[in-house]
Enzyme design. Structure first.
Site, PDB file in Angstrom:
ATOM      1  N   GLY A 157      13.732 -40.585  -7.916  1.00 51.64           N
ATOM      2  CA  GLY A 157      12.200 -40.426  -7.483  1.00 51.64           C
ATOM      3  C   GLY A 157      11.986 -41.813  -6.278  1.00 51.64           C
ATOM      4  N   LYS A 211      13.265 -45.928  10.422  1.00 48.66           N
ATOM      5  CA  LYS A 211      14.691 -45.656   9.815  1.00 48.66           C
ATOM      6  C   LYS A 211      14.742 -44.068  11.095  1.00 48.66           C
ATOM      7  CE  LYS A 211      12.914 -45.994   6.549  1.00 48.66           C
ATOM      8  NZ  LYS A 211      12.838 -45.391   4.575  1.00 48.66           N
ATOM      9  N   ASP A 241      15.579 -44.650   0.274  1.00 48.30           N
ATOM     10  CA  ASP A 241      15.553 -45.299  -0.409  1.00 48.30           C
ATOM     11  C   ASP A 241      16.208 -45.922  -0.910  1.00 48.30           C
ATOM     12  OD1 ASP A 241      13.283 -43.149  -0.673  1.00 48.30           O
ATOM     13  OD2 ASP A 241      14.719 -41.796  -2.407  1.00 48.30           O
TER      14      ASP A 241
END
Length: 304
Positions: free
Chosen positions: A29, A225, A258
């Site tokens: 997650g 990003k 992430d």
């Protein structure tokens, strides 16, 4: 110098493709992935904790054991009767991923219900990480509870990190989504958006407009990003661009952003400049997208 990173959000059961048409189970997650990669590169005197909620069933037991087995503390993960973790399946085509989700009874939707528990966890931490997905899964009153505590943390001088991670199908209204993302950024000291999300969902004309919008919200640092184009860093009056790392073959882009976040925060926390941290994070993300799944073993990552 010792410290504590707290990630807030939803960890889910992950099903991914394996050999022979089988599926492989893991747990992942967005904010949990960031915590996982930060843990790989932070020194031992830093603790990494997760704040969420799970059920009292067997799969919740497995999830907590998985977190602890990877060095991520679970003292701030509540156990809730009648709930269970959400589940998602990764679909891959030419290295790009899409997902199917099952999260109607996800316990993580109640992670901010106990304001006292939330405040205690945040006050005990140096870096607090949350995302647009964290906000999207919460009831409206709990969103405000969480944001109020994050605003307190920001005012107290803590590093509050927000990845907008915009997922419109998690929201019932696009205007409410944009408003919540905006308030999430306002509560943060460091925002780490993806440019394509900002252009698509906020209508930004390009990078400069995204930077200006977030800086106007009082954000101290910004890392925008842009996939293969790299990342743009804006800290105080300093602006820099770091290219992405070269990748021969993309296998699975799950957790690219992430893992970048986790590598970046680990380096920043231990004294690297934003540019140095971003260069390292680009190497981490490049390694991750050459393997299946959200969480890649440490021996396949750059030396930390």
């Amino acid at each position: 110098m010792a410290g504590r990173l707290l990630a807030i959000g939803e960890c889910m059961v992950e099903l991914m493709q394996a050999e022979g048409g089988l599926m492989r189970k893991s747990f992942a997650g967005d904010t949990f992935n960031t915590a996982y990669y930060a843990r790989q590169f932070l020194p031992a005197d830093w603790s990494v904790e997760y704040l969420s909620a799970v059920g009292k069933d067997m799969i919740s037991d497995e999830m907590l054991a998985f977190m602890e087995g990877h060095g991520i503390g679970t003292d701030h993960v509540a156990r809730i009767d009648g709930r269970s973790p959400g589940l998602y399946m990764i679909h891959l085509k030419d290295g790009e991923r899409s997902f199917s989700y099952w999260r109607s009874v996800s316990a993580a939707k109640l992670l901010a219900r106990d304001g006292d528990r939330l405040r205690a966890a945040i006050e005990a931490s140096d870096i607090i990480v949350f995302s647009g997905i964290t906000l999207a899964i919460l009831p409206a009153e709990d969103v405000e509870t969480l944001l109020a505590e994050l605003r307190r943390a920001k005012a107290a001088g803590k590093r509050v990190v927000f990845d907008p991670n915009i997922r419109p199908r998690l929201w019932d209204d696009a205007d409410r989504m944009r408003a919540a993302i905006t308030e999430g950024a306002r509560a943060a000291t460091l925002v780490m958006p993806s440019l394509d999300d900002e252009v698509t969902h906020f209508g930004d004309a390009g990078l400069d407009e995204t930077v200006a919008r977030y800086r106007a919200l009082g954000v101290d640092g910004l890392v925008v990003k842009d996939g293969a184009e790299g990342a743009t860093l804006v800290f105080a009056e300093n602006r820099d661009h770091v290219p992405s790392a070269r990748v021969e073959k993309i296998v699975d882009t799950t957790s690219a952003g992430d893992s970048f976040n986790g590598g970046f925060l680990a380096r920043l926390a231990t004294g690297a400049s934003p540019t140095q941290a971003a260069r390292f994070a680009a190497d981490v993300a490049a390694a991750v997208i050459q393997h299946h799944g959200a969480l890649v073993a440490k021996d396949k990552l750059p030396n930390g």
